[in-house]
Design a protein around this motif. Structure first.
Motif, PDB file in Angstrom:
ATOM      1  N   LEU A 128       0.833  -1.204   0.000  1.00 56.55           N
ATOM      2  CA  LEU A 128       0.000   0.000   0.000  1.00 56.55           C
ATOM      3  C   LEU A 128       0.872   1.260   0.000  1.00 56.55           C
ATOM      4  N   THR A 129       2.010   1.187   0.671  1.00 52.87           N
ATOM      5  CA  THR A 129       2.957   2.308   0.642  1.00 52.87           C
ATOM      6  C   THR A 129       3.506   2.498  -0.762  1.00 52.87           C
ATOM      7  N   LYS A 130       3.772   1.392  -1.453  1.00 53.08           N
ATOM      8  CA  LYS A 130       4.232   1.485  -2.845  1.00 53.08           C
ATOM      9  C   LYS A 130       3.176   2.152  -3.714  1.00 53.08           C
ATOM     10  N   SER A 131       1.927   1.819  -3.455  1.00 51.57           N
ATOM     11  CA  SER A 131       0.835   2.446  -4.205  1.00 51.57           C
ATOM     12  C   SER A 131       0.827   3.949  -3.973  1.00 51.57           C
ATOM     13  N   LEU A 132       0.999   4.359  -2.713  1.00 49.31           N
ATOM     14  CA  LEU A 132       1.010   5.786  -2.385  1.00 49.31           C
ATOM     15  C   LEU A 132       2.235   6.498  -2.949  1.00 49.31           C
ATOM     16  N   ASN A 133       3.330   5.770  -3.090  1.00 47.10           N
ATOM     17  CA  ASN A 133       4.536   6.376  -3.668  1.00 47.10           C
ATOM     18  C   ASN A 133       4.342   6.726  -5.140  1.00 47.10           C
ATOM     19  N   ILE A 134       3.427   6.016  -5.787  1.00 42.94           N
ATOM     20  CA  ILE A 134       3.147   6.281  -7.204  1.00 42.94           C
ATOM     21  C   ILE A 134       2.076   7.360  -7.334  1.00 42.94           C
ATOM     22  N   GLU A 135       1.025   7.224  -6.554  1.00 39.34           N
ATOM     23  CA  GLU A 135      -0.070   8.207  -6.583  1.00 39.34           C
ATOM     24  C   GLU A 135      -0.419   8.567  -5.144  1.00 39.34           C
ATOM     25  N   GLU A 136      -0.091   9.770  -4.748  1.00 42.31           N
ATOM     26  CA  GLU A 136      -0.353  10.210  -3.374  1.00 42.31           C
ATOM     27  C   GLU A 136      -1.825  10.556  -3.178  1.00 42.31           C
ATOM     28  N   ASN A 137      -2.154  10.732  -1.902  1.00 44.72           N
ATOM     29  CA  ASN A 137      -3.476  11.242  -1.526  1.00 44.72           C
ATOM     30  C   ASN A 137      -4.628  10.315  -1.908  1.00 44.72           C
TER      31      ASN A 137
ATOM     32  N   ASP B 113      -8.365  10.681   6.845  1.00 43.60           N
ATOM     33  CA  ASP B 113      -9.380  11.697   7.117  1.00 43.60           C
ATOM     34  C   ASP B 113      -8.996  13.058   6.539  1.00 43.60           C
ATOM     35  N   GLU B 114      -7.704  13.349   6.503  1.00 42.95           N
ATOM     36  CA  GLU B 114      -7.249  14.613   5.918  1.00 42.95           C
ATOM     37  C   GLU B 114      -7.552  14.681   4.425  1.00 42.95           C
ATOM     38  N   ILE B 115      -7.520  13.508   3.786  1.00 38.40           N
ATOM     39  CA  ILE B 115      -7.766  13.455   2.342  1.00 38.40           C
ATOM     40  C   ILE B 115      -9.257  13.381   2.042  1.00 38.40           C
ATOM     41  N   GLU B 116      -9.952  12.554   2.819  1.00 39.16           N
ATOM     42  CA  GLU B 116     -11.377  12.326   2.544  1.00 39.16           C
ATOM     43  C   GLU B 116     -12.124  12.289   3.870  1.00 39.16           C
ATOM     44  N   HIS B 117     -12.471  13.475   4.352  1.00 36.92           N
ATOM     45  CA  HIS B 117     -13.171  13.566   5.640  1.00 36.92           C
ATOM     46  C   HIS B 117     -14.589  13.042   5.473  1.00 36.92           C
TER      47      HIS B 117
END
Length: 201
Positions: free
Chosen positions: A128-137, A166-170
């Protein structure tokens, strides 16, 4: 193949279906596109066994089709017992945010296919971290990471991941799940605050 097809309008699905059936004798011609498109249409309409059959034929004809492996990994376990292997193949063929997300999600699953225990939960967070490294937020990534951290009894890590989500999608989901986490830890005042936030979200 564009991932946006998964969110397409129903009229678009109808045109895909017509296009596939217009390829005459597709079973005899061994046409990858026809098997793939029909597999997608069957999947979209909830006909999972037919989707499995057609996507499997598509993969036989084009083993390098990452999207075919990805879609097959999203079928229910009762239809596809090798979803995790399909997700691995998809990520290997196309190391995209979507494919890493699906791989991480399946590693964290509670189904019988997950024979990895805590190692699977750690691998889930890694992918999941790898996924976020490609597309954040992407809130969904942080939510899955929070759930894995919770299963690993990493309370502080889970709270941090829930906060990131929550910061991204409250909204209801993040506040409610984080509230449950505090409730299970006996921190009832904080849990109630989050439940109230969830209710009005």
């Amino acid at each position: 193949f564009p991932v946006t097809i998964l969110l397409a309008e129903s009229s678009y699905w109808e045109s895909l279906l017509n296009r596939a059936y217009d390829i005459k004798d597709y079973t005899k011609r061994m046409d990858f596109e026809a098997f793939f498109v029909l597999g997608v249409v069957f999947m979209k309409n909830g006909h999972h066994r037919e989707a499995m059959e057609h996507l499997s034929r598509a993969i036989e004809l084009n083993p390098a089709s990452a999207i075919s492996h990805h879609l097959r990994s999203r079928l229910p376990e009762r239809v596809n017992e090798k979803r995790l292997e399909d997700a691995k193949d998809a990520a290997l063929l196309e190391p995209s945010a979507l494919n890493f997300f699906q791989l991480g999600r399946l590693f964290a699953s509670d189904t019988k296919e997950n024979r990895w225990g805590n190692r699977g939960l750690l691998l889930s967070i890694i992918y999941l971290t790898k996924s976020l490294n490609i597309e954040e937020n992407h809130a969904c990534c942080f939510l899955e990471m929070a759930r894995s951290a919770k299963k690993l009894k990493d309370f502080d890590g889970a709270v941090d991941f829930f906060k990131n989500a929550d910061e991204i999608e409250h909204g209801f989901r993040t506040s409610w799940e984080c509230g449950l986490l505090f409730f299970e830890r006996g921190k009832y005042d904080k849990a109630i605050d989050l439940f109230e936030v969830a209710i009005v979200s």
